[in-house]
Design an enzyme around this catalytic site. Sequence first.
Site, PDB file in Angstrom:
ATOM      1  N   HIS A 304      38.151  38.652  43.329  1.00  0.00           N
ATOM      2  CA  HIS A 304      38.880  39.740  42.663  1.00  0.00           C
ATOM      3  C   HIS A 304      39.592  39.170  41.435  1.00  0.00           C
ATOM      4  CE1 HIS A 304      40.596  43.647  42.252  1.00  0.00           C
ATOM      5  NE2 HIS A 304      41.833  43.244  42.463  1.00  0.00           N
ATOM      6  N   GLU A 315      44.525  35.447  47.229  1.00  0.00           N
ATOM      7  CA  GLU A 315      43.081  35.412  47.438  1.00  0.00           C
ATOM      8  C   GLU A 315      42.612  33.986  47.731  1.00  0.00           C
ATOM      9  OE1 GLU A 315      38.936  37.207  45.586  1.00  0.00           O
ATOM     10  OE2 GLU A 315      40.707  37.096  44.289  1.00  0.00           O
ATOM     11  N   HIS A 341      39.865  43.741  33.574  1.00  0.00           N
ATOM     12  CA  HIS A 341      39.879  44.440  34.863  1.00  0.00           C
ATOM     13  C   HIS A 341      39.458  45.890  34.651  1.00  0.00           C
ATOM     14  CE1 HIS A 341      40.685  45.764  38.756  1.00  0.00           C
ATOM     15  NE2 HIS A 341      41.903  45.284  38.962  1.00  0.00           N
ATOM     16  N   PHE A 400      45.379  48.507  44.584  1.00  0.00           N
ATOM     17  CA  PHE A 400      46.716  49.040  44.823  1.00  0.00           C
ATOM     18  C   PHE A 400      46.647  50.017  46.000  1.00  0.00           C
ATOM     19  CE2 PHE A 400      48.852  48.732  40.338  1.00  0.00           C
ATOM     20  CZ  PHE A 400      48.791  47.360  40.424  1.00  0.00           C
TER      21      PHE A 400
END
Length: 414
Positions: A304, A315, A341, A400
């Site tokens: 990610h 992560e 992103h 989120f």
Amino acid sequence: MSKRRVVITGLGALTPIGNNKQEFCDALISGKNGSDLITRFDTTNYATKFACEVKKFDPTMYIDKKETKRMDLFTHYALATASMAIEDSQLNLSKINLDMAGVVFGSGIGGIITFEDQHAAFLQGGPRRISPFFIPMMISDIAAGQISIKYGLKGPNYATTSACATSSHAIADSFILIQRGSADLILSGGSEASITPMAIGGFNSARALSTWNDRYTEASRPFDKDRNGFVMGEGGGALVLEELNHALNRGAPIYAEIVGIGLTGDAFHITAPPPGGEGAVRSMREALRDANVDPTVVDYINAHGTSTELNDLNETQAIKTVFGKHAYKLAVSSTKSMTGHLLGAAGAVEAIATVLAIKNDIIPPTINHDEPGEELDLNYTPKVAVKRNIHYAISNTFGFGGHNASLLFKKFEE
């Protein structure tokens, strides 16, 4: 009864570093940087003045000019990538059962450009100034609907919305639907077009974006000690997922096989991951369990890797927990260092990057990675792509709201 096998037979990509699959692939290998100053609006009063925009995109290559005016940009991106994926899959729609062909295509935010434009019109002239196309241009499911309508795909048809995990969830759902026999083929993925005044301002208020305006080409730097927020991107990714025999019977090209999915919830915080990436741990473990494989078979993780303080640390900790000593033998990279992103489209675009890595046996780099941050000691493939045989690879996306998705892909073998 054995599960039906699911393969990837078509790819379509529209990104800040390439406007089709081949351009995207070449850019990943060369380490192209998509970050530049924002051109869509005046950024004078904004803390962040840069993003990863899609450049030189002409929607009329894929959509009738009149129709483009009745669609938000995120739908343009969706239809463009769907067209690319269908062509790439060598799919003759007149020769398949369209009742068994579906669309699961997501967007994290949907038509925010349309919302902002129509709100401005409303403030200037009241409700009579609102376009009759406002609602069908804005709603996040409309991209899936438009793809279905254009190609006559009458199987499962819906959208997913789960922030950054949106299009990974779309791919996961498509995998399940094909496995259980509800469809033979699904056009899946996601698109996002949220480089807008309100979106940039909102993410700035949340202190999520990098503000390196004087070093914007270096701002997206996952796992680096100087990471200070993500860089907004936009675009779309589409994949044709297909039941194996359906693909073989029509002589379709096969890029890779999807063999496992892991879907979990953090149940912790609206934006922050739990300590140690506990939800990500369970997500990756579930993908491995679903495929019935040992962690040591994994060669590559497309992380990610947002370039934010908490995500990159958690992560990394999650990867160490799941893979133990093998964590130091596998390769990790974040293609967000190049694309930025893409929010709801991130999962699809990064799944495509992962599939291409497997197909070509080349791991894309994490550019702008100069010095690892504290506790970040894995092989993040800094700056330069690496040739390596890849048999299994995971694509991670975490959104989120605590939404986690891990997709496990495998090199195709009949």
